[in-house]
Design a protein around this motif. Structure first.
Motif, PDB file in Angstrom:
ATOM      1  N   TYR B  28      32.267 -42.980   9.548  1.00 54.17           N
ATOM      2  CA  TYR B  28      33.009 -42.235  10.607  1.00 54.17           C
ATOM      3  C   TYR B  28      33.421 -40.959  10.176  1.00 54.17           C
ATOM      4  CZ  TYR B  28      32.894 -46.777  13.022  1.00 54.17           C
ATOM      5  OH  TYR B  28      32.386 -47.853  13.669  1.00 54.17           O
ATOM      6  N   SER B  29      33.507 -40.148  11.342  1.00 53.27           N
ATOM      7  CA  SER B  29      34.063 -38.662  11.293  1.00 53.27           C
ATOM      8  C   SER B  29      35.581 -38.592  11.749  1.00 53.27           C
ATOM      9  CB  SER B  29      33.346 -37.788  11.965  1.00 53.27           C
ATOM     10  OG  SER B  29      33.762 -38.055  13.217  1.00 53.27           O
ATOM     11  N   MET B  35      30.007 -40.195  14.431  1.00 52.82           N
ATOM     12  CA  MET B  35      29.616 -40.752  13.060  1.00 52.82           C
ATOM     13  C   MET B  35      29.075 -39.570  12.355  1.00 52.82           C
ATOM     14  SD  MET B  35      26.071 -43.041  13.041  1.00 52.82           S
ATOM     15  CE  MET B  35      24.935 -42.690  14.660  1.00 52.82           C
ATOM     16  N   VAL B  36      29.109 -39.562  11.103  1.00 50.74           N
ATOM     17  CA  VAL B  36      28.571 -38.699  10.237  1.00 50.74           C
ATOM     18  C   VAL B  36      27.206 -39.491   9.519  1.00 50.74           C
ATOM     19  CG1 VAL B  36      28.332 -37.084   8.034  1.00 50.74           C
ATOM     20  CG2 VAL B  36      30.401 -37.324   9.610  1.00 50.74           C
ATOM     21  N   ILE B  37      25.911 -38.764   9.859  1.00 51.49           N
ATOM     22  CA  ILE B  37      24.970 -39.686   9.394  1.00 51.49           C
ATOM     23  C   ILE B  37      24.597 -38.786   7.927  1.00 51.49           C
ATOM     24  CG2 ILE B  37      22.350 -40.131   9.617  1.00 51.49           C
ATOM     25  CD1 ILE B  37      22.777 -39.782  12.553  1.00 51.49           C
ATOM     26  N   ARG B  38      24.805 -39.428   6.848  1.00 52.49           N
ATOM     27  CA  ARG B  38      24.701 -38.994   5.593  1.00 52.49           C
ATOM     28  C   ARG B  38      23.012 -38.759   5.292  1.00 52.49           C
ATOM     29  NH1 ARG B  38      29.477 -41.311   1.629  1.00 52.49           N
ATOM     30  NH2 ARG B  38      28.659 -39.432   0.695  1.00 52.49           N
ATOM     31  N   PRO B  39      22.810 -37.958   4.175  1.00 50.74           N
ATOM     32  CA  PRO B  39      21.317 -38.107   3.758  1.00 50.74           C
ATOM     33  C   PRO B  39      20.700 -39.211   3.543  1.00 50.74           C
ATOM     34  CG  PRO B  39      22.860 -36.295   2.605  1.00 50.74           C
ATOM     35  CD  PRO B  39      23.928 -37.095   3.329  1.00 50.74           C
ATOM     36  N   TYR B  42      19.976 -40.361   7.040  1.00 48.73           N
ATOM     37  CA  TYR B  42      19.128 -39.347   7.841  1.00 48.73           C
ATOM     38  C   TYR B  42      17.743 -39.227   7.312  1.00 48.73           C
ATOM     39  CZ  TYR B  42      18.499 -35.386  11.084  1.00 48.73           C
ATOM     40  OH  TYR B  42      17.922 -34.707  11.675  1.00 48.73           O
ATOM     41  N   GLU B  46      14.332 -39.510   9.545  1.00 52.58           N
ATOM     42  CA  GLU B  46      13.364 -38.476   9.766  1.00 52.58           C
ATOM     43  C   GLU B  46      11.918 -39.088   9.534  1.00 52.58           C
ATOM     44  OE1 GLU B  46      15.362 -36.033   6.376  1.00 52.58           O
ATOM     45  OE2 GLU B  46      14.029 -34.805   7.282  1.00 52.58           O
ATOM     46  N   LEU B 155      21.819 -39.785  18.199  1.00 53.96           N
ATOM     47  CA  LEU B 155      20.707 -38.965  18.145  1.00 53.96           C
ATOM     48  C   LEU B 155      19.334 -39.904  18.888  1.00 53.96           C
ATOM     49  CD1 LEU B 155      20.387 -37.119  14.654  1.00 53.96           C
ATOM     50  CD2 LEU B 155      21.729 -36.452  16.828  1.00 53.96           C
TER      51      LEU B 155
END
Ligand SMILES: [Zn+2]
Ligand SMILES: [Zn+2]
Lengths: 481, 481
Positions: B28-29, B35-39, B42, B46, B155
């Motif tokens: 959570y941001s 939200m923050v999608i972390r690497p 993500y 991709e 997204l």
């Protein structure tokens, strides 16, 4: 078919607008200042993304995604940052039918929202470096807009890295401006000057900003990418400290760097002509169009065209056939010149009988006869490589021809109307501001590239072009987009 | 290292949250509901984007980008649409320091802003079809959020197509729901039911909504993708007509279709276990981790590990080595199980001496001894293929075991607590609403797949499970995310 495009000679600005709209690259939307990137334009962005993303990953970066919205209190944490960005933000005041207790800014750039996460992720030197990139949309309210070059919303990538030492951060800043340089030169066929911005021109919140500057066909400068050394400014604003190897608490060192869809505008303005778009082959999603001349045995001509397309595609050269009968070959020639397809192959019944075809290259409009045998893919590839190289060479020549060193203020004022002017500057923000006020030209870059510095004797001391005071070096002035 | 993950048995919801955060997939941001999608998370997105984008292009679509902001008056043009979306929008009221004369909605979906462009692009049947997709962020104000599954910003991709006939539009709707099905089954290893939504559950502004529905490990349903037949609703709202081949003015026919980052949530909930993430190899950006057991001649072990990694990478199997000495092999085993790396190779001095290694697969945790010769890449590839297939098979078996047909209301209420319930429905919105009110279960899908319909005799007439009235068919009920 396209509307007529105004010539560059007649009206450069109108030429640009006509081209962007006729080639269906972008359109203004019904939302003030926002553009629609149409499929032809977006295809260029996809090629740019693929190349850049590969270069970012090759240099150790990973992608992530952070929120679109930034609480007002975050933006306010870094003093220079809020002063620079708050006035041009779009502000969300209502959500889910209710008024918000804290306003949310639509991100103009993501340093603050990202550092509020990094603060949670970083405790020790073991958590460093963080090397993250984000592909995203950003919003900066613009009064005067120009498709691709300046719009209220645009697409970009923003890298945000966190480091344990200032040396590492500075290395990253330089690494990434060089990645941008390589991309500009090798993919966009665009020569650029690498260097630093003056303090007046740097990013709001940075200790130093590096940039690449390119020259457009009207002699104006365009900033094509920036890489910022943020020092400890954002770490301090978000109280982000880490335990060093020696067990000491220290603030983290930061960088950020970005390029945007304005690169598409740069690409157009650097290479295109009065017939339309000219694309470097490496950024063309379709490199070859085959136009069969449908006479005699039409189906045989069609079959040959398809066969050649398959062969070229098989060799990694993206090729398509336009064999529709709604439009004449002449109409198609003009249409694909407008769209910037790098090579056109013309193929008629007589060509087939003689075992040859005609290849026309988009940059010079020259035509070559090529054999219809297994040498064709290699010959087409050579033409594509020549186009890529020729675009770079002619842009570099143009920049050289339009760069001039001056030593008097009268000469400065005359020459800075078109092209880059190299002149001594006394290093003060005051002189910089006065020159901008009088001429609308700005200091584009303090070049860092040794070859460039030597070419123009940048290190030679002298007298400031405006103040007459002693000046330690020369800098590059120009009017800019 | 990870915090402890609650077991699924103990608390399924907490297990999900623990896993997402421990595996560093998302956070959570500080912005409510975002939200923050972390690497690590993500990277999954991709892989999904690459596969889907390829499938969209293979079916003739191109990408474009439309504005983030939608004027209030646009949203209002389609009556059902504004009723469905306006209450959950974020609203921009200020830009560039001034109050706006018309409020801008941050897009919750882009039908209206896109059709305001299509209206300008479409005059004749020659301009059709338009087959455009957009990758973008969207915002829907959510009161109760869950990482990936329901957040204020997420997204997604949204396809928006325009057609000359209703038949063509319907073909497109079916084509794209089948693309989603193929993606879910072949990449996500996720069996799905393809079918239609009831009128109460369809998209606000659509004539019909098709969906794919998947079952999670707690027996709940998750809608994993939708494809809408929009009829002429948006063309009428934006007065978008075209001249047909017969010279008649007609309204354009429309579709839209989308999947989002909620697919990452579906992936986790379908396959993962109490040790962490389980990823289908086709969506894993790193398929193999090699963990050298650093005893004896450490450098020799390291060199062998790197040699094997190069060989596997060369064969197209993305592999990395973790040879750090900060953490023990046991710590690394747990960490990469948590991260869902499909295959782990353990390699010690004795293995090297004996010319073998141990490969542990993430899905079953089984270990196999493999020879360290040129059979290794093929053997690893076979394990990866087996994992991909096994994940699908076990998810399908789980769905079958948790799908039950019921014929009494008491049984319905008991069974619908976990899993899918097949039952007769009288076809009225009233009954549907009453069932939802009493059980919180909804009609997930009216299956269109013939195999599925036959398997559960969906076409057999009977008596509505709730009203007792005649029912022409059975439908699928479940509680849902
Ligand atoms: Zn003066
Ligand atoms: Zn009842």
């Amino acid at each position: 078919m396209a509307d007529k495009i105004t010539s560059r000679q007649e009206d450069y600005s109108q030429w640009y607008i006509d081209l962007v709209r006729s080639a269906k690259l972008a359109d203004y939307s019904d939302v003030r200042g926002c553009m629609v990137i149409r499929p032809n334009g977006y295809a260029i962005w996809e090629k740019m993304q693929t190349a850049l993303d590969g270069m970012f990953k090759a240099t150790g970066h990973v992608n992530a995604y952070f929120p679109l919205f930034i609480p007002e209190s975050f933006i306010a944490k870094e003093a220079e940052h809020i002063e620079g960005f708050a006035p041009e933000c779009a502000v969300v005041t209502h959500g889910g039918g209710e008024e918000l207790t804290e306003k949310l800014y639509v991100r103009p750039t993501s340093e603050t929202i990202i550092w509020s996460s990094y603060k949670k992720w970083i405790q020790s030197y073991r958590d460093l470096p963080i090397l993250i990139n984000q592909w995203a949309n950003v919003v900066r309210w613009e009064m005067r807009t120009r498709l691709f070059l300046r719009t209220t919303e645009f697409l970009w990538q923003e890298g945000h890295t966190a480091h344990a030492t200032p040396e590492e951060a500075q290395e990253e800043v330089i690494r990434m401006i060089n990645v941008y340089r390589t991309f500009a030169e090798e993919y966009m066929a665009l020569p650029v000057i690498v260097g630093r911005k003056t303090d007046s021109e740097k990013f709001a919140g940075a200790d130093a900003t590096y940039c690449i500057e390119a020259m457009m066909q009207d002699g104006k400068a365009l900033q094509a990418g920036t890489s910022h050394n943020l020092g400890q400014n954002f770490a301090k604003a978000f109280d982000c400290q880490f335990q060093s190897k020696d067990g000491v608490l220290e603030y983290v060192w930061a960088t950020s760097w970005g390029v945007s869809t304005r690169l598409i505008g740069a690409l157009i303005m650097a290479h295109s002509d009065d017939k339309g778009l000219v694309l470097p082959p490496k950024l063309a999603s379709r490199q070859v169009v085959i136009i069969p001349i449908l006479k005699g045995n039409k189906e045989e001509v069609r079959a040959h065209a398809r066969f050649i397309a398959r062969a070229l595609n098989h060799h990694g050269i993206p090729t398509f056939v336009d064999d529709s009968e709604n439009n004449s070959p002449g109409w198609k020639f003009a249409e694909y010149e407008l769209q910037g397809i790098p090579v056109r192959i013309e193929l008629g019944p007589r060509d087939i009988a003689e075992g040859k075809c005609v290849a026309a290259r988009r940059d010079t409009l020259e035509k070559t006869e090529l054999l219809l045998d297994d040498t064709l893919p290699a010959n087409i590839e050579e033409i594509l490589n020549n186009i890529q190289q020729n675009l770079y060479d002619r842009a570099l020549l143009f920049r050289q021809e339009n760069t001039v060193e001056v030593s008097s203020w009268e000469e400065f004022k005359a020459k800075v109307e078109k092209g880059f002017v190299i002149a001594h500057w006394d290093g003060t923000a005051e002189t910089e501001a006065l020159i901008k006020e009088e001429t609308k030209a700005t200091i584009r870059v303090l070049p860092t590239d040794e070859d460039y510095r030597q070419q123009y004797n940048m290190d030679e001391p002298g007298t400031c072009i405006h103040s007459g005071n002693p000046a330690a070096q020369k800098v590059v002035f120009a009017k800019a987009y």
